[in-house]
Design an enzyme around this catalytic site. Structure first.
Site, short mmCIF file in Angstrom:
data_model
loop_
_atom_site.label_atom_id
_atom_site.label_comp_id
_atom_site.label_asym_id
_atom_site.label_seq_id
_atom_site.Cartn_x
_atom_site.Cartn_y
_atom_site.Cartn_z
N CYS A 92 0.84 -1.20 0.00
CA CYS A 92 0.00 0.00 0.00
C CYS A 92 0.88 1.25 0.00
O CYS A 92 1.82 1.37 0.79
CB CYS A 92 -0.90 -0.01 1.23
SG CYS A 92 -1.93 1.47 1.42
N CYS A 129 -16.95 15.51 17.60
CA CYS A 129 -17.20 16.96 17.61
C CYS A 129 -18.55 17.27 16.98
O CYS A 129 -19.33 18.07 17.50
CB CYS A 129 -16.10 17.70 16.88
SG CYS A 129 -14.56 17.88 17.81
N CYS A 185 -6.83 1.01 0.05
CA CYS A 185 -5.85 -0.05 -0.14
C CYS A 185 -6.44 -1.42 0.19
O CYS A 185 -6.14 -2.42 -0.47
CB CYS A 185 -4.61 0.21 0.72
SG CYS A 185 -3.50 1.47 0.04
N CYS A 193 -17.16 24.76 14.30
CA CYS A 193 -15.89 24.41 14.93
C CYS A 193 -15.27 25.65 15.57
O CYS A 193 -14.67 25.58 16.66
CB CYS A 193 -14.92 23.84 13.91
SG CYS A 193 -15.50 22.35 13.07
#
EC number: 2.8.5.2
Length: 284
Positions: A83, A245, A119, A192
């Protein structure tokens, strides 16, 4: 040896947390300078006491993640060792410090968890439906992603956060992240920036890092993820942090591996650029 040492240390951490609950941690709410200073000093003492790799269960995630990285899985029965996380196939040193970043093979800017999902699906032909449905650990349930992130991030520990924004799609996603950071919405009319858009803000006894401009508090905060949360008995990634959040702001929860989370992460990392990664960290 590591698991025994961590088990013993956790008993000490629990005792410290109990002691702090009786030393006036809640008193900062009254606005007294004396009480606020006392609370801040006690919290800092607590942080120093638990800041010991031998007392940090997050390193158990690192060990499990190392095993998962090299385990053959999926329909192709291969490991993730080919990967490419941005530094070349299988190269881990320094990769996390430069994420999120643009990946030409996917024609997309990705954070670590997005890239790992890609991946798994492309390199291993691994069915990620279960991971996407329940990406975070909970009671009696571990998380492959938390383990892999802890392992890979630890390979960049001691390095500096970088966010060069060299590709047009990186610049575009950064601007999206900036817009999302300041966007107020939902029933609480929060963004935020409500909590992280100025210096010297706090919730109860917790000092809040400032993220709207480059500064040291942003560097310290972003340099500490992923982290082991003592209060949750789990290692948490940045995807979980931003998901939580949104939950606390009473907004719809973002989907796991969403572009919105990557955009905000890129914006936060740009304002934390140059900060040193110390991961996995440990927090209360």
């Amino acid at each position: 040896m590591r698991s025994k040492a961590i088990g013993a240390a956790l008993l000490g951490v629990g005792a410290i947390a109990l002691t702090l609950s009786f030393t006036g941690l809640g008193s900062a709410q009254d606005g007294s300078n004396t009480n606020s200073s006392t609370s801040a000093a006690e919290i800092e003492r607590y942080r120093k006491m638990i800041d010991d790799p031998m007392a940090n269960p997050g390193f158990l995630n690192v060990d499990r993640g190392e095993a998962l990285w090299s385990e053959a899985r999926g329909e192709k029965n291969v490991s993730l060792e080919t990967c490419d996380l941005g530094e070349g196939p299988g190269v881990l040193d320094g990769a996390y410090a430069k994420l999120p970043r643009y990946f030409k093979d996917a024609d997309q800017v990705m954070d670590l968890e997005q890239r790992l999902l890609w991946c798994m699906e492309k390199v291993q032909a691994f069915d990620t439906k279960g991971i996407r449905a329940k990406p975070f650990s909970g009671p009696g349930r571990g998380s492959d992603m938390e383990d892999l992130v802890a392992f890979i991030a630890n390979k960049s520990s001691g390095m500096k956060i970088e966010a060069p924004l060299a590709h047009p799609k990186e610049k575009e996603l950064y601007e999206i992240g900036e817009a999302l950071f300041f966007r107020r919405s939902a029933v609480m009319d929060f963004s935020c920036a409500t909590c992280h858009g100025a210096a010297n803000k706090r919730i109860r006894t917790t000092d809040l890092p400032q993220f709207d401009v480059p500064n040291k508090s942003a560097q310290a905060s972003m340099g500490s993820w992923p982290t082991y949360r003592v209060s949750q008995s789990a290692t948490r990634t940045m995807q979980h942090r931003l998901w939580d959040c949104y939950r606390q702001m009473r907004m719809p929860a973002p989907g796991y591996g969403s572009e919105a989370v990557t955009a905000i992460t890129l914006y936060l990392n740009k304002n934390a650029e140059g900060g040193e990664l110390k991961v996995p960290s440990i927090k209360r």
